[in-house]
Design an enzyme around this catalytic site. Structure first.
Site, PDB file in Angstrom:
ATOM      1  N   VAL B  77     -39.940   0.571  32.400  1.00  0.00           N
ATOM      2  CA  VAL B  77     -39.317   1.399  33.444  1.00  0.00           C
ATOM      3  C   VAL B  77     -39.434   2.856  33.016  1.00  0.00           C
ATOM      4  CG1 VAL B  77     -37.161   1.873  34.654  1.00  0.00           C
ATOM      5  CG2 VAL B  77     -37.703  -0.469  33.948  1.00  0.00           C
ATOM      6  N   CYS B  78     -39.966   3.696  33.898  1.00  0.00           N
ATOM      7  CA  CYS B  78     -40.126   5.116  33.557  1.00  0.00           C
ATOM      8  C   CYS B  78     -38.760   5.782  33.384  1.00  0.00           C
ATOM      9  CB  CYS B  78     -40.881   5.842  34.664  1.00  0.00           C
ATOM     10  SG  CYS B  78     -40.860   7.632  34.435  1.00  0.00           S
ATOM     11  N   ILE B  79     -38.568   6.419  32.252  1.00  0.00           N
ATOM     12  CA  ILE B  79     -37.243   6.976  31.949  1.00  0.00           C
ATOM     13  C   ILE B  79     -36.886   8.139  32.874  1.00  0.00           C
ATOM     14  CG2 ILE B  79     -38.099   8.478  30.087  1.00  0.00           C
ATOM     15  CD1 ILE B  79     -35.365   7.837  28.680  1.00  0.00           C
ATOM     16  N   ALA B  82     -36.078   6.754  36.227  1.00  0.00           N
ATOM     17  CA  ALA B  82     -34.874   5.927  36.140  1.00  0.00           C
ATOM     18  C   ALA B  82     -33.617   6.785  36.037  1.00  0.00           C
ATOM     19  CB  ALA B  82     -34.972   4.980  34.944  1.00  0.00           C
TER      20      ALA B  82
END
Lengths: 133, 130
Positions: B77-79, B82
């Site tokens: 998941v792209c930080i 996110a």
């Protein structure tokens, strides 16, 4: 060996977050020493228009970041000619994006390549990785 | 073939989230390797463990978790995406002083470099949505 990465930008700069988050990928991706180019097609050409003012919509105007792409060694920016024409735009409506060529005494060179839809199709065909936003 | 996926849309709102699962299942069934699945834009919402879809509907996050367990998938998941959307894991909750976290088991949070690396390492990067 470096791969050919192309970021295909198809959406207007505001209204959705795709354009902004695409730019974030381009900036991070620049650290990976790949052969990077950008394409702007459809409403994506609006991302590069000059004189954007976002005050009235309460959002950050991120359009100045495009002029820094040359510093990230992103020097190939394809604009689809038909997409501009269909929207009543010309290259004069877009930011003048340049890069400095260190192999040519830091001469300033144009980053923007105006191409026809058919020419762009060939460029797309030549890529290893296409990220579309 | 080594395949990486990028998922750009959230669950239930957009077919892309379902198509990505079906594509992953089909690719694995054909013997392909899934190098990584990268969740970006609203796609990060696929990773919440707090969604409660109706009982007679599919549970997209649960399907990813099941696939992850069975095939040891790397679900990233792209930080940046996110954080913007309130998707955080326990470490990030503590670091940011938040009172809850919502990332499901089976997913990990990392940076956009993981997407670029997937493009470099995989034979194909397949983009779902946007």
């Amino acid at each position: 060996m470096a791969k050919k990465f192309m970021y295909v930008n198809r959406k207007p700069p505001y209204g959705t977050i795709y354009a902004l988050e695409s730019l974030e990928v381009v900036l991070i991706g620049a650290a990976f020493d790949q052969d990077v180019s950008l394409a702007f097609i459809g409403d994506g050409v609006y991302q590069l228009t000059k004189g954007q003012d976002t005050k009235a919509i309460g959002q950050k105007n991120f359009s100045p970041v495009y002029s820094a792409l040359g510093d990230y060694e992103v020097t190939k920016i394809y604009i689809e000619k038909e997409s501009l024409e269909e929207r009543g735009l010309t290259l004069d409506d877009l930011q003048h994006l340049v890069w400095e060529d260190e192999d040519d005494d830091w001469a300033e060179k144009d980053s923007i390549r105006l191409v026809s839809r058919a020419e762009l199709a060939d460029v797309l065909d030549d890529q290893d990785v296409l990220l579309s936003f | 073939m080594k395949i990486a996926l990028q998922i750009n849309e959230g669950p239930y709102q957009h077919q892309a989230a379902d198509s990505a699962i079906q594509f992953t299942k089909a690719a694995l069934a054909k013997g392909h390797e899934i190098f990584r699945v990268f969740f970006y834009h609203d796609g990060v919402n696929n990773a919440t463990r707090l969604a409660i879809p109706p009982q007679d509907d599919r549970n997209i996050t649960a399907e990813w978790v099941a696939l992850q367990k069975e095939h040891n998938l790397d679900l990233v998941v792209c930080i940046a995406a996110a954080q913007r959307r309130g998707l955080i894991d326990e470490d990030e909750m503590n670091r940011q002083g938040k009172d809850a976290n919502n990332i499901s088991e089976g997913f990990r949070i990392s940076g956009l470099g993981q997407l670029i690396e997937a493009g470099i390492e995989a034979d194909r990067l397949v983009v779902f949505g946007a």
